[in-house]
Design an enzyme around this catalytic site. Structure first.
Site, mmCIF file in Angstrom:
data_model
loop_
_atom_site.group_PDB
_atom_site.id
_atom_site.type_symbol
_atom_site.label_atom_id
_atom_site.label_comp_id
_atom_site.label_asym_id
_atom_site.label_seq_id
_atom_site.Cartn_x
_atom_site.Cartn_y
_atom_site.Cartn_z
ATOM 1 N N TYR A 3 8.075 2.776 99.003
ATOM 2 C CA TYR A 3 8.904 3.217 97.907
ATOM 3 C C TYR A 3 9.777 4.356 98.181
ATOM 4 C CZ TYR A 3 9.626 0.034 94.153
ATOM 5 O OH TYR A 3 10.291 -1.280 93.555
ATOM 6 N N ASP A 23 37.896 -1.123 101.196
ATOM 7 C CA ASP A 23 36.642 -2.057 101.457
ATOM 8 C C ASP A 23 37.024 -2.742 102.611
ATOM 9 O OD1 ASP A 23 34.668 -3.940 101.913
ATOM 10 O OD2 ASP A 23 35.048 -5.089 99.669
ATOM 11 N N THR A 58 30.247 -3.385 104.697
ATOM 12 C CA THR A 58 28.918 -3.898 104.959
ATOM 13 C C THR A 58 28.580 -3.523 106.275
ATOM 14 O OG1 THR A 58 30.170 -5.844 106.153
ATOM 15 C CG2 THR A 58 29.564 -6.093 103.688
ATOM 16 N N GLU A 77 12.453 5.848 95.923
ATOM 17 C CA GLU A 77 13.661 6.035 95.055
ATOM 18 C C GLU A 77 13.979 7.552 95.011
ATOM 19 O OE1 GLU A 77 12.028 4.943 91.263
ATOM 20 O OE2 GLU A 77 12.400 2.521 91.592
ATOM 21 N N ARG A 88 22.038 -6.911 107.823
ATOM 22 C CA ARG A 88 22.743 -7.355 106.700
ATOM 23 C C ARG A 88 22.472 -6.317 105.520
ATOM 24 N NH1 ARG A 88 24.751 -11.788 105.299
ATOM 25 N NH2 ARG A 88 24.573 -12.120 107.257
ATOM 26 N N LYS A 123 28.942 -7.209 109.548
ATOM 27 C CA LYS A 123 30.075 -7.948 110.397
ATOM 28 C C LYS A 123 30.526 -7.283 111.594
ATOM 29 C CE LYS A 123 30.976 -9.513 105.564
ATOM 30 N NZ LYS A 123 31.791 -9.305 104.208
HETATM 31 C C1 LIG Z 1 31.611 -9.250 103.129
HETATM 32 C C2 LIG Z 1 32.596 -8.551 102.102
HETATM 33 C C3 LIG Z 1 31.792 -7.869 100.969
HETATM 34 C C4 LIG Z 1 30.406 -8.133 100.551
HETATM 35 O O1 LIG Z 1 29.218 -8.271 101.204
HETATM 36 P P1 LIG Z 1 27.976 -8.907 101.041
HETATM 37 O O2 LIG Z 1 27.090 -8.023 101.794
HETATM 38 O O3 LIG Z 1 28.036 -10.239 101.093
HETATM 39 O O4 LIG Z 1 27.764 -8.593 99.491
HETATM 40 C C5 LIG Z 1 32.536 -7.258 100.165
HETATM 41 N N1 LIG Z 1 33.935 -7.095 100.501
HETATM 42 C C6 LIG Z 1 34.517 -7.832 101.430
HETATM 43 C C7 LIG Z 1 36.102 -7.399 101.638
HETATM 44 C C8 LIG Z 1 33.838 -8.658 102.208
HETATM 45 O O5 LIG Z 1 34.525 -9.166 103.179
#
Ligand SMILES: *Cc1c(COP(=O)(O)O)cnc(C)c1O
Length: 413
Positions: A51, A197, A223, A53, A232, A226
């Site tokens: 933990y 994003d 993220t 926090e 993840r 990807k």
């Molecule tokens: C994949 C994605 C997310 C969210 O990712 P998670 O890890 O699945 O919650 C947010 N914004 C965009 C543009 C994405 O392609």
């Protein structure tokens, strides 16, 4: 995994089958990738027991000296990788990263301006069933009907009319490079904050093949799993002026204890992306996408916007009289994994849309190059043309299993 095998054979068995699936097939889901063995190992460490926090040096638990080292390394590396003033590496996923920014700058009912899900945006950009659509007032821009590029006239018009508190750039299914500076101009004009994003294309930004949003956005979310090729998870970058409020939004705002094993895996991923060979991987992803797009176009598929300049392409399979879900299933039977997807101005329904989304990051990680994309493209076209011919699909599946043996998956073989 000898202990898992004896302690829980059902889970062990499913994991083994999944490992087989990941090695034998052609992974073309644009949001997926293969992590390195080192990232996998970090994610599987005893750090899951801890933990922590709070933040390094300011924790609510004892015994945090080693996880402090881990989190500090993750923060320093990702700041260096993207040239950011401040980083928060605790969000459990991309969605949590976005939620943290919204909690930092928005009040319930505030207006956000983001890309329409049906044109390539994300659930967390204001979809009506998502928290972002329930808590805030989303206004959506899209792409132009003629060339499928982001309609900046519409972005500016909507921004002037609705005066959003936050403008969101970035997408999940947009095959072109996004001009972050243009979004920044609109945001400045209407007094909005800008969040980019970059979940999908963070690896391309890190590798220098996509322009970086860091200098022109107030917040950058992402993220790590990807194109960036880590575990993840998610993270947020911002300027120092927002650091304190952002950190409070993540903890205690929306999360409790961070997943320290995953923070460690992120640190490893950021370290890998800082290495001198990472830009070549990023360039190869884009080269592979261009090569694959050419094959698919020459085979009669329609591509949204006519092509790609990043890691993904959106194929309109109605051009060859299929639907997205029929195409996805046929490809699956041939050992090719993609996902069905809405395309801009789609006349069909989300559960059976007109398109499929195809990305090249995972195959690039396996070492495939433009030549291999020609074979991959031929299999895709073949499987789509023989979507109801079980014998042919099975034959492709065998050929693909044979072919992929020459391209070992990192950490699996
Ligand atoms: C994949 C994605 C997310 C969210 O990712 P998670 O890890 O699945 O919650 C947010 N914004 C965009 C543009 C994405 O392609």
């Amino acid at each position: 995994m000898p202990d898992l095998k004896t302690a829980d054979s059902a889970i062990w068995d499913a994991v083994c089958r999944e490992r087989e699936r990941q090695t034998e097939g052609l992974e073309l889901i644009a949001s997926e990738n293969y992590t390195s063995r080192a990232v996998l190992e970090a994610a599987g460490t005893v750090l899951t027991n801890k933990y922590a926090e709070g933040y390094p040096g300011r924790r609510y638990y004892g015994g945090c000296e080693h996880v402090d080292t881990v989190e500090q390394l993750a923060r320093d590396r990702v700041r260096r990788l993207f040239g950011a003033e401040h980083a928060n590496v605790q969000p459990h996923s991309g969605s949590q990263a976005n939620m943290a920014v919204y909690m930092t700058v928005l009040n319930p009912g505030d207006t956000i301006l983001a890309m329409d899900l049906a044109h390539g945006g994300h659930l967390t950009h204001g979809m009506h069933l998502n928290f972002s659509g329930k808590l805030y007032r989303p206004i959506h821009y899209g792409v132009r009907p003629n060339d499928h590029r982001i309609d900046f006239d519409q972005v500016a018009t909507l921004a002037r009319e609705h005066r959003p508190r936050l403008i969101i750039a970035g997408a999940s299914a947009y095959p072109r490079e996004i001009d972050h500076a243009k979004f920044a101009d609109v945001a400045r004009e209407v007094g909005a904050l800008l969040m980019v994003d970059m979940a999908h294309y963070a690896g391309l930004v890190a590798g220098g093949v996509h322009n970086s949003p860091v200098s022109c956005a107030d917040f950058v979310t992402s993220t790590s799993h990807k194109t960036l090729r880590g575990p993840r998870s998610g993270f947020v970058l911002c300027r120092e002026e927002h650091a304190k409020n952002l950190d409070r939004s993540v903890f205690p705002g929306i999360q409790g204890g961070p997943l320290m094993h995953i923070v460690a895996a992120k640190a490893v991923c950021f370290g890998e992306a800082l290495r001198p060979d990472f830009p070549a991987y990023a360039r190869q992803i884009v080269e592979n996408a261009r090569a694959l797009a050419e094959v698919l176009l020459s085979g009669g598929l329609r591509l949204v916007s006519g092509g790609t300049d990043n890691h993904l392409m959106m194929c309109d399979v109605t051009a060859i009289d299929l639907s997205g879900s029929v195409a996805e299933k046929a490809l699956d039977r041939a050992g090719i994994t993609v996902n069905k997807n809405m395309i801009p101005y789609d006349q069909r329904k989300p559960m059976d849309p007109s398109g499929i989304r195809i990305g090249t990051a995972a195959l690039t990680t396996r070492g495939m190059q433009a030549d291999e994309m020609k074979r991959v493209g031929a299999w895709i076209l073949g499987a789509l043309r023989h979507a109801d011919d079980e014998a042919t699909l099975r034959r492709f599946r065998g050929e693909i299993a044979e072919f992929t043996r020459n391209f070992p998956v990192p950490g699996i073989g």
